[in-house]
Design a protein around this motif. Structure first.
Motif, PDB file in Angstrom:
ATOM      1  N   VAL A 223       6.865   2.758  10.847  1.00 19.34           N
ATOM      2  CA  VAL A 223       7.112   1.543  10.086  1.00 19.34           C
ATOM      3  C   VAL A 223       8.283   0.802  10.693  1.00 19.34           C
ATOM      4  N   ASP A 224       8.038  -0.364  11.322  1.00 25.91           N
ATOM      5  CA  ASP A 224       9.114  -1.146  11.900  1.00 25.91           C
ATOM      6  C   ASP A 224       8.987  -2.621  11.549  1.00 25.91           C
ATOM      7  N   THR A 225       8.048  -3.000  10.716  1.00 26.21           N
ATOM      8  CA  THR A 225       7.929  -4.361  10.238  1.00 26.21           C
ATOM      9  C   THR A 225       7.661  -4.316   8.751  1.00 26.21           C
ATOM     10  N   LEU A 226       7.878  -5.461   8.105  1.00 31.39           N
ATOM     11  CA  LEU A 226       7.683  -5.530   6.665  1.00 31.39           C
ATOM     12  C   LEU A 226       6.230  -5.280   6.292  1.00 31.39           C
ATOM     13  N   THR A 227       5.308  -5.807   7.086  1.00 37.40           N
ATOM     14  CA  THR A 227       3.884  -5.616   6.788  1.00 37.40           C
ATOM     15  C   THR A 227       3.496  -4.150   6.860  1.00 37.40           C
ATOM     16  N   GLN A 228       3.936  -3.477   7.906  1.00 37.70           N
ATOM     17  CA  GLN A 228       3.626  -2.057   8.059  1.00 37.70           C
ATOM     18  C   GLN A 228       4.282  -1.227   6.961  1.00 37.70           C
ATOM     19  N   LEU A 229       5.499  -1.616   6.589  1.00 32.18           N
ATOM     20  CA  LEU A 229       6.195  -0.896   5.527  1.00 32.18           C
ATOM     21  C   LEU A 229       5.404  -0.940   4.226  1.00 32.18           C
ATOM     22  N   GLN A 230       4.944  -2.139   3.871  1.00 30.10           N
ATOM     23  CA  GLN A 230       4.215  -2.292   2.614  1.00 30.10           C
ATOM     24  C   GLN A 230       2.813  -1.693   2.685  1.00 30.10           C
ATOM     25  N   ARG A 231       2.298  -1.532   3.883  1.00 28.22           N
ATOM     26  CA  ARG A 231       0.970  -0.946   4.040  1.00 28.22           C
ATOM     27  C   ARG A 231       1.031   0.581   4.019  1.00 28.22           C
ATOM     28  N   TYR A 232       2.070   1.150   4.610  1.00 30.91           N
ATOM     29  CA  TYR A 232       2.150   2.600   4.747  1.00 30.91           C
ATOM     30  C   TYR A 232       3.271   3.208   3.903  1.00 30.91           C
TER      31      TYR A 232
END
Length: 273
Positions: A223-232
């Motif tokens: 997780v290194d972006t906001l989108t990835q954070l909220q997805r995973y």
């Protein structure tokens, strides 16, 4: 705080009268290192003034110490820190997504024109993570504060408050609170600061390795972006669930009695298994 402000002021003047950019990232590890080294030096001077034994505070290198189980503790701490940090950032992103995105985009290492000397900056960061931070933070938080606050308030409040303060000084508050608590318990259990210093350094080494691995792999799901954070975000739950039982078991078995003596006031040769 005064030391940090003074160092920042001096470095700001230096940048103002030279060609250095005052916003260059290299000033961050410089200020950190100078602050904690000078603070530790001041604490050592005070210890000597009060005629306290520094060697007794630090303790001796443990003979025949079970490093393999301790390595398992370090892995569990790292997993818990990763998971709790991911969940903390996810919750924060629901309130302030721009702040979380800026935090996630921060890098530990730089290259190219991001700093005036990438090689020097990166070497300085490695030295900070593997040497300065483990030695000075364990000395100040576990060696000085934990002893002092145990004398004032008792061992349980000292363990909790010193760990809370340690967590507040880092971005991952919950994960670093648990980290500080585990290091304090290791110090009390082994009667030497050397064990938590080594564990602290190993934890930071693993964190550096994970970051470098995430950069070099194009297929990683780190997780290194906001989108990835909220997805995973759910990955954080898995990490915490895997690590928590081992950490709680260690805390339960290692928690000292209220009448327990701190390492400075006990026989440093007696290593508790």
């Amino acid at each position: 705080m005064l030391i940090s402000l003074a160092i920042g002021f001096v470095l700001g003047l230096f940048a103002g009268f030279s060609s250095f950019n005052p916003k260059d990232p290299i000033f961050v590890p410089l200020i950190y290192n100078l602050t904690f080294i000078l603070l530790s030096a001041w604490a050592i001077k005070r210890l000597r003034y009060l005629k306290l034994d520094l060697k007794r505070l630090i303790g001796q290198f443990p003979n025949r110490y079970p490093w393999l189980p301790t390595l398992g503790i370090v892995i569990a701490i790292l997993l818990f820190s990763l998971g709790s940090g991911q969940l903390f950032y996810y919750a924060l992103s629901l309130l302030n997504p721009s702040l979380v995105e800026s935090l996630l985009n921060q890098k530990t290492f730089y290259s190219g024109s991001e700093t005036f000397s990438p090689v020097l900056y990166n070497l300085l960061m490695v030295f900070t993570f593997l040497v300065v931070a483990p030695v000075t933070e364990e000395f100040l938080f576990r060696g000085i504060l934990l002893h002092r606050w145990t004398t004032k308030w008792g061992i349980t409040p000292a363990l909790i408050i010193s760990s809370i303060l340690f967590g507040l000084l880092h971005a991952n508050i919950v994960g670093l609170f648990v980290f500080g608590l585990m290091m304090a318990l290791l110090y009390i259990k082994t009667r030497t600061l050397i064990v938590p210093i080594i564990c602290h350094s190993l934890n930071n080494l693993a964190a550096i390795g994970l970051e470098l691995a995430s950069r070099s792999s194009s297929t990683t799901e780190t997780v290194d972006t906001l989108t990835q954070l909220q997805r995973y975000w759910w990955v954080g739950i898995i990490y915490v669930a895997l690590a928590a039982p081992w950490l709680f078991m260690f805390i339960y078995k290692s928690w000292p009695k209220q009448s327990s003596a701190m390492p400075y006031f006990t026989d440093t040769d007696a290593i508790v298994k």
